[in-house]
Design an enzyme around this catalytic site. Structure first.
Site, short mmCIF file in Angstrom:
data_model
loop_
_atom_site.label_atom_id
_atom_site.label_comp_id
_atom_site.label_asym_id
_atom_site.label_seq_id
_atom_site.Cartn_x
_atom_site.Cartn_y
_atom_site.Cartn_z
N VAL A 5 1.29 36.52 13.35
CA VAL A 5 0.08 36.90 14.09
C VAL A 5 -0.95 35.77 14.08
CG1 VAL A 5 0.41 39.38 13.72
CG2 VAL A 5 -0.93 38.06 12.07
N LYS B 266 10.59 40.93 0.70
CA LYS B 266 9.42 40.05 0.89
C LYS B 266 8.51 40.09 -0.34
CE LYS B 266 5.81 39.25 4.44
NZ LYS B 266 5.33 39.74 5.75
N GLU C 159 11.41 39.99 11.59
CA GLU C 159 10.96 40.89 10.51
C GLU C 159 10.88 42.34 11.04
OE1 GLU C 159 6.98 39.77 9.37
OE2 GLU C 159 6.91 41.13 7.66
N CYS D 267 8.33 35.96 6.96
CA CYS D 267 7.01 35.69 7.52
C CYS D 267 6.03 35.05 6.54
CB CYS D 267 6.46 36.96 8.17
SG CYS D 267 5.26 36.55 9.49
C1 ACM Z 1 3.38 38.55 8.43
O1 ACM Z 1 3.68 38.27 7.28
N1 ACM Z 1 4.05 39.45 9.12
C2 ACM Z 1 2.25 37.86 9.10
#
Ligand code: ACM
Length: 263
Positions: free
Chosen positions: A171, A111, A40, A144
């Site tokens: 994370v 996203k 990402e 992510c």
């Molecule tokens: C994330 O969506 N970068 C934790």
């Protein structure tokens, strides 16, 4: 068979030239992979100070030197590349993923599920959940934190996805349990390309991994080293949705029992 390469490295926030040259260098080692997947926001880093900071680092696909480098590499190495991309469109910023083929940019996903501070920086994705052709296979992209929402994995399965490329900056540690479960439930391949390193107060968890349609993790990288993780798969295994001779994970669904999901 399809050879894949997931690149795990440490993008640094704001260091566009350094990130660009790092990716260019790592890509030279992936020449025999047909599909390469980067993390990402691989070009910009992740932990922006605020929206203004993020805005100064963003650009469009058309104006990006980073994308131009990927297009040239994909053509030279005859491969597909998926990369996280910090994208600007007018006054809006998107946390995007691009699919680049040997002929140029052929796919984009933005996203949908924004994590923590991303909510102050990015606009929620507005391109839906598209699938793209990669040789004889269908590829979708999620980014992510999207992984936490089973509905979108299922939509991808219903559309016929064989492979989900999942650029990430993880994370927390739930993805190592949730993503294999989604591969098993939907019976497709998932490639989570995560990053390593620390940016200001955030550390990232590495362990880039690949999962097959049984939900088995078939390859996994270290938690803190720069690495290229190679996997060879038969993407057509994703077309077998039977878990017993009489149970098909898509055809056995009973959608009229699930209407509450739309509330
Ligand atoms: C994330 O969506 N970068 C934790």
């Amino acid at each position: 068979m399809l050879k894949t390469a997931q690149i795990q490295f440490d993008p640094q926030v704001g260091e566009l030239e350094r990130n660009h040259s790092k990716v260019a260098e790592l890509l030279t080692k992936t020449g025999d992979a047909r599909l390469v997947i980067l993390p990402e926001l691989a070009n910009s880093g992740y932990n922006f100070i605020d929206r203004e900071h993020a805005f100064t680092l963003a650009t469009t696909v058309e104006k990006s030197d980073y994308v131009a480098m990927l297009v040239e590499t994909a053509s030279k190495q005859n491969q597909y590349i998926v990369t996280g991309f910090h994208e600007k469109e007018g006054d809006e910023l998107f946390n995007s993923s691009l699919l680049i083929s040997p002929k140029g940019v052929i796919g984009k996903y933005r996203k949908i599920h924004l994590f923590m501070n991303e909510k102050q920086i990015f606009t929620k994705g507005n391109l839906g959940l598209p699938l793209f052709k990669l040789d004889d296979y269908k590829l979708g992209m999620l980014i992510c934190f999207d992984y936490f929402f089973p509905e979108i994995w299922r939509i991808m399965a219903l559309k016929g996805a064989d492979i989900i490329a999942h650029p990430s900056n993880l994370v927390t540690f739930q993805a190592y349990k949730v993503v294999p479960a989604q591969a098993a439930i939907n019976r497709f391949f998932i490639f989570t390309a995560n990053r390593i390193g620390t940016e200001r107060d955030i550390s990232f968890s590495g362990r880039t991994f690949a999962v097959d349609p049984e939900g088995d993790v078939v390859a996994e990288a270290s938690k803190d080293k720069e690495e290229i993780l190679y996997t060879k798969i038969d993407p057509l295994k994703s077309r077998n949705k039977l878990i017993t001779e009489r149970n098909h994970v898509l055809d056995d669904r009973i959608p009229e029992e699930y209407l509450d999901i739309t509330k």
